[in-house]
Scaffold this active site. Sequence first.
Site, short mmCIF file in Angstrom:
data_model
loop_
_atom_site.label_atom_id
_atom_site.label_comp_id
_atom_site.label_asym_id
_atom_site.label_seq_id
_atom_site.Cartn_x
_atom_site.Cartn_y
_atom_site.Cartn_z
N GLU A 63 -23.28 18.95 -12.42
CA GLU A 63 -22.45 19.52 -13.52
C GLU A 63 -23.28 20.56 -14.41
N TYR B 250 -13.48 13.04 -5.61
CA TYR B 250 -12.32 12.22 -6.41
C TYR B 250 -11.51 13.21 -7.14
N HIS B 251 -12.17 14.06 -8.00
CA HIS B 251 -11.46 14.76 -9.00
C HIS B 251 -10.85 15.93 -7.94
N SER C 166 -15.90 16.65 -8.18
CA SER C 166 -16.33 15.56 -7.19
C SER C 166 -15.11 15.44 -6.06
N LYS D 70 -7.05 15.00 -7.11
CA LYS D 70 -6.01 15.15 -8.18
C LYS D 70 -5.59 16.70 -8.31
N ARG E 29 -10.39 5.94 -8.26
CA ARG E 29 -10.45 6.65 -9.34
C ARG E 29 -11.96 7.10 -9.73
N VAL F 190 -28.17 8.36 -20.46
CA VAL F 190 -27.62 9.74 -20.85
C VAL F 190 -27.71 10.45 -19.45
N ASP G 155 0.76 -1.29 0.05
CA ASP G 155 0.14 0.04 0.11
C ASP G 155 0.75 1.11 0.05
N THR H 78 -6.21 14.44 -14.07
CA THR H 78 -7.31 14.07 -15.05
C THR H 78 -7.99 15.47 -15.44
N ASN I 129 -17.57 3.26 -22.44
CA ASN I 129 -17.65 1.60 -22.27
C ASN I 129 -19.00 1.31 -21.83
P1 NAD Z 1 -8.09 1.32 -11.48
O1 NAD Z 1 -8.76 1.71 -10.21
O2 NAD Z 1 -8.41 0.22 -12.35
O3 NAD Z 1 -6.41 1.21 -11.00
C1 NAD Z 1 -5.76 1.81 -9.91
C2 NAD Z 1 -4.88 0.92 -9.34
O4 NAD Z 1 -4.46 1.36 -8.21
C3 NAD Z 1 -5.89 -0.54 -8.50
O5 NAD Z 1 -5.27 -1.62 -9.08
C4 NAD Z 1 -5.80 -0.25 -7.18
O6 NAD Z 1 -5.75 -1.55 -6.42
C5 NAD Z 1 -4.30 0.57 -6.88
N1 NAD Z 1 -4.38 1.27 -5.66
C6 NAD Z 1 -5.51 2.14 -5.36
N2 NAD Z 1 -5.01 2.83 -4.16
C7 NAD Z 1 -3.94 2.11 -3.90
C8 NAD Z 1 -3.04 2.21 -2.80
N3 NAD Z 1 -3.21 3.16 -1.83
N4 NAD Z 1 -1.74 1.50 -2.96
C9 NAD Z 1 -1.35 0.70 -3.87
N5 NAD Z 1 -2.17 0.50 -4.84
C10 NAD Z 1 -3.51 1.14 -4.96
O7 NAD Z 1 -8.13 2.75 -12.03
P2 NAD Z 1 -7.70 3.03 -13.55
O8 NAD Z 1 -9.12 3.38 -14.31
O9 NAD Z 1 -6.73 2.22 -14.08
O10 NAD Z 1 -7.14 4.61 -13.60
C11 NAD Z 1 -5.73 4.72 -13.17
C12 NAD Z 1 -5.26 6.16 -12.96
O11 NAD Z 1 -5.69 6.99 -13.92
C13 NAD Z 1 -6.04 6.74 -11.78
O12 NAD Z 1 -5.08 7.56 -10.96
C14 NAD Z 1 -6.90 7.54 -12.46
O13 NAD Z 1 -7.43 8.63 -11.67
C15 NAD Z 1 -6.57 7.77 -13.76
N6 NAD Z 1 -7.44 8.16 -14.88
C16 NAD Z 1 -8.24 7.24 -15.17
C17 NAD Z 1 -9.19 7.41 -16.18
C18 NAD Z 1 -10.42 6.18 -16.74
O14 NAD Z 1 -10.93 6.50 -17.50
N7 NAD Z 1 -10.11 5.19 -16.39
C19 NAD Z 1 -9.22 8.56 -16.86
C20 NAD Z 1 -8.59 9.65 -16.43
C21 NAD Z 1 -7.48 9.31 -15.35
N1 USQ Z 2 -22.24 10.06 -18.00
C1 USQ Z 2 -23.75 9.76 -18.49
N2 USQ Z 2 -24.34 8.36 -18.33
C2 USQ Z 2 -23.55 7.47 -17.66
C3 USQ Z 2 -22.48 7.64 -17.04
C4 USQ Z 2 -21.71 9.07 -17.12
O1 USQ Z 2 -24.49 10.58 -18.89
O2 USQ Z 2 -24.03 6.28 -17.59
C5 USQ Z 2 -21.77 11.16 -17.98
C6 USQ Z 2 -21.61 11.89 -16.77
O3 USQ Z 2 -22.64 12.56 -15.96
C7 USQ Z 2 -20.08 12.68 -16.80
C8 USQ Z 2 -19.75 12.23 -18.13
O4 USQ Z 2 -20.58 11.18 -18.76
O5 USQ Z 2 -20.79 13.92 -17.47
C9 USQ Z 2 -18.45 11.37 -17.66
O6 USQ Z 2 -18.85 10.48 -16.72
P1 USQ Z 2 -17.75 9.30 -16.49
O7 USQ Z 2 -18.31 8.59 -15.38
O8 USQ Z 2 -17.65 8.52 -17.70
O9 USQ Z 2 -16.33 9.85 -16.12
P2 USQ Z 2 -15.57 10.60 -14.77
O10 USQ Z 2 -16.86 10.44 -13.67
O11 USQ Z 2 -15.34 11.93 -15.11
O12 USQ Z 2 -14.52 9.98 -14.44
C10 USQ Z 2 -13.82 9.13 -15.41
C11 USQ Z 2 -12.62 8.28 -14.56
C12 USQ Z 2 -11.78 9.02 -13.71
C13 USQ Z 2 -11.25 10.18 -14.70
C14 USQ Z 2 -11.98 10.88 -15.41
C15 USQ Z 2 -11.37 11.61 -16.59
O13 USQ Z 2 -13.51 7.14 -13.65
O14 USQ Z 2 -10.85 8.31 -12.92
O15 USQ Z 2 -10.51 10.93 -13.79
O16 USQ Z 2 -13.15 9.83 -16.20
S1 USQ Z 2 -12.50 13.60 -16.56
O17 USQ Z 2 -13.69 13.10 -16.96
O18 USQ Z 2 -11.72 13.88 -17.87
O19 USQ Z 2 -11.95 13.90 -15.60
#
Ligand code: NAD
Ligand code: USQ
Length: 384
Positions: A325, A181-182, A179, A185, A100, A254, A74, A144, A240
Site C-alpha cells: 500500500e 478481495y477489494h 487486494s 467489489k 470480506r 501499526v 448459499d 468498499t 477494533n
Molecule cells: P461478515 O463476514 O461478518 O458477514 C458476511 C456474511 O455473509 C457472513 O455471515 C457470511 O456467512 C455470509 N456469506 C458470505 N458468502 C455467502 C454466500 N455465498 N452465501 C450466503 N451467505 C454468504 O462481514 P461484515 O463485516 O458484516 O461485512 C458485510 C459486508 O460489508 C461485506 O460485503 C463487506 O465487504 C462490506 N464491508 C465491511 C466493512 C467492515 O469494516 N466490516 C467495511 C466496508 C464494507
Molecule cells: N492496519 C494496521 N494494523 C493492523 C491492521 C490494519 O496498520 O493491525 C492497516 C492496514 O495496513 C490498512 C488499514 O489499517 O492500511 C486498514 O486495514 P483493515 O484491515 O482495518 O481494513 P481493510 O483490509 O481495508 O478491510 C476492511 C474490511 C473490508 C472493507 C474495508 C473498507 O475488512 O471488508 O471493505 O475495511 S476500506 O478499507 O475502506 O476498503
Amino acid sequence: MRVLVLGGDGYLGWPTALHLSDKGHEVAVFDNFARRGYDAELGVESLVPIASLADRIATWREVSGRTITSYEGDLLDAEFLFAAVRDFAPDTIVHYAEQRSAPYSMIDREHAVYTQHNNVVGTLNLLYAIAETDPAIHLVKLGTMGEYGTPNIDIEEGWLELEHNGRRDRVLFPKRPGSFYHLTKVHDSHNIEFTCRAWGLRATDLNQGVVYGQQTPQTALDPRLATRFDYDAVFGTVLNRFVIQAVLGQPLTVYGQGTQTRGLIDIRDTVECIRLAVEHPAEPGEFRVFNQMTESLSVAGIAELVADRFPGPVQIEHLENPRTEAPEHYYNVKHTGLVGLGLEPHLLSDTLIESMFDIVGANKHRVNPEKLRPTVRWRGALKA
Ligand code: NAD
Ligand code: USQ
C-alpha cells in the site's frame, strides 16, 4: 417495506436486520454461515460470544415481539436463491453476503479464487434473480472505499465528470484496489452498473469505509443479540484491533509508518445508512453510488487516539507492512450523499472508545494472543 438481508448472520448484517425490523420493516435474513466456517478454519472465535441464528431470531421475537424470517443457503446455489427471492417477495435486497477480508483473499491461490468466485458469482446470481423475479426490487449492495484505492485526485461518489480532447462524459470513477478481495467489489460494481443500463435494474452501491464499534441500540438489548467482534489479524479491522490490543496489554500493530489514511464509520451509522438507502430507493435504471464513511484518519492517528484514551500504558509498534500500500498519499473523499438523505454521523468519540474498552475487558479471556500478529503477506501469496 419488505427487506431481504443477504449475509444477515454477519458482523453488519445482523445489526442491520435488527435496526430495520425495529423501524417497522418486514425483514428476512439469508446466510450460508461461511463466516462461522472461516473462524473454524483459522482457529479463532469472535471476541464476544455469538448465539446461533435461530437463537438470535427467537430472542428478537421475545424482546421486540417482531418476527425475522430466515433462509439458510448459499448465493452460489442459484435455485435456492431464486426460490427465496420469489418466496419472500422483497421490495429491497441488502447484499452483505461476501467474503470480506483482504488478508484472507491474499493467503494463497485457493483463497483468492474462492473469494472472487464467491463474491462475483454470488452477486451475478443475485442480479439474475432480481431481473427474472421482479426487476423493480431495489438492490442495496455493500461495496468498499478500497475500490478507489488512494488516487492523487479527490474521490467523487462513484462517478467522474471528465473532459478529454475537448469532449465531455460522465464515467465510473477510476479504481485502483489493493487486494483480490477489494477487486471483487470493483468487478461487482461493473456487473451491477451494466445490469442497470441493460436491464433497467435499480441499485445503490455503498462504498463503505472501515467499520468500528460492536454495539447498536438493538444488539445491546440482550447478550444473545450481540454481533461478532473480530480481533485476529485476518478478519479484525484496524480500530477494533487497536482497542483490543490496548486492553490485552499487547502492542498496537501499526503497519509501516501508519501514514496510510482510511475512511471510517461507526457501526451505528452503518445500519442507519442502510435504512436511509432502503427508504429512498434509486430510480429504475439508476446505478447510484454513495461513499459510506464519516471521517478520515491515518492508521498512526488511530493508534495514538486509542493509546491516549486507554487508562494505562500502551506500546505502539511499527511492523514492516505485510501489505502493498502507498505509505504517503493524498486522500480527500466526497461523502455528502447519505448526509443529504438525513444521516447524522456519530464521529469517533472518547465515549465510544471507552465503551469498547469495557466490552473487551469483559471478554478478554477468549482471545488467543497468537492470532494477533499478521501472518499473511501480499507477496507471500505467490509461494503457495
Ligand atoms: P461478515 O463476514 O461478518 O458477514 C458476511 C456474511 O455473509 C457472513 O455471515 C457470511 O456467512 C455470509 N456469506 C458470505 N458468502 C455467502 C454466500 N455465498 N452465501 C450466503 N451467505 C454468504 O462481514 P461484515 O463485516 O458484516 O461485512 C458485510 C459486508 O460489508 C461485506 O460485503 C463487506 O465487504 C462490506 N464491508 C465491511 C466493512 C467492515 O469494516 N466490516 C467495511 C466496508 C464494507
Ligand atoms: N492496519 C494496521 N494494523 C493492523 C491492521 C490494519 O496498520 O493491525 C492497516 C492496514 O495496513 C490498512 C488499514 O489499517 O492500511 C486498514 O486495514 P483493515 O484491515 O482495518 O481494513 P481493510 O483490509 O481495508 O478491510 C476492511 C474490511 C473490508 C472493507 C474495508 C473498507 O475488512 O471488508 O471493505 O475495511 S476500506 O478499507 O475502506 O476498503
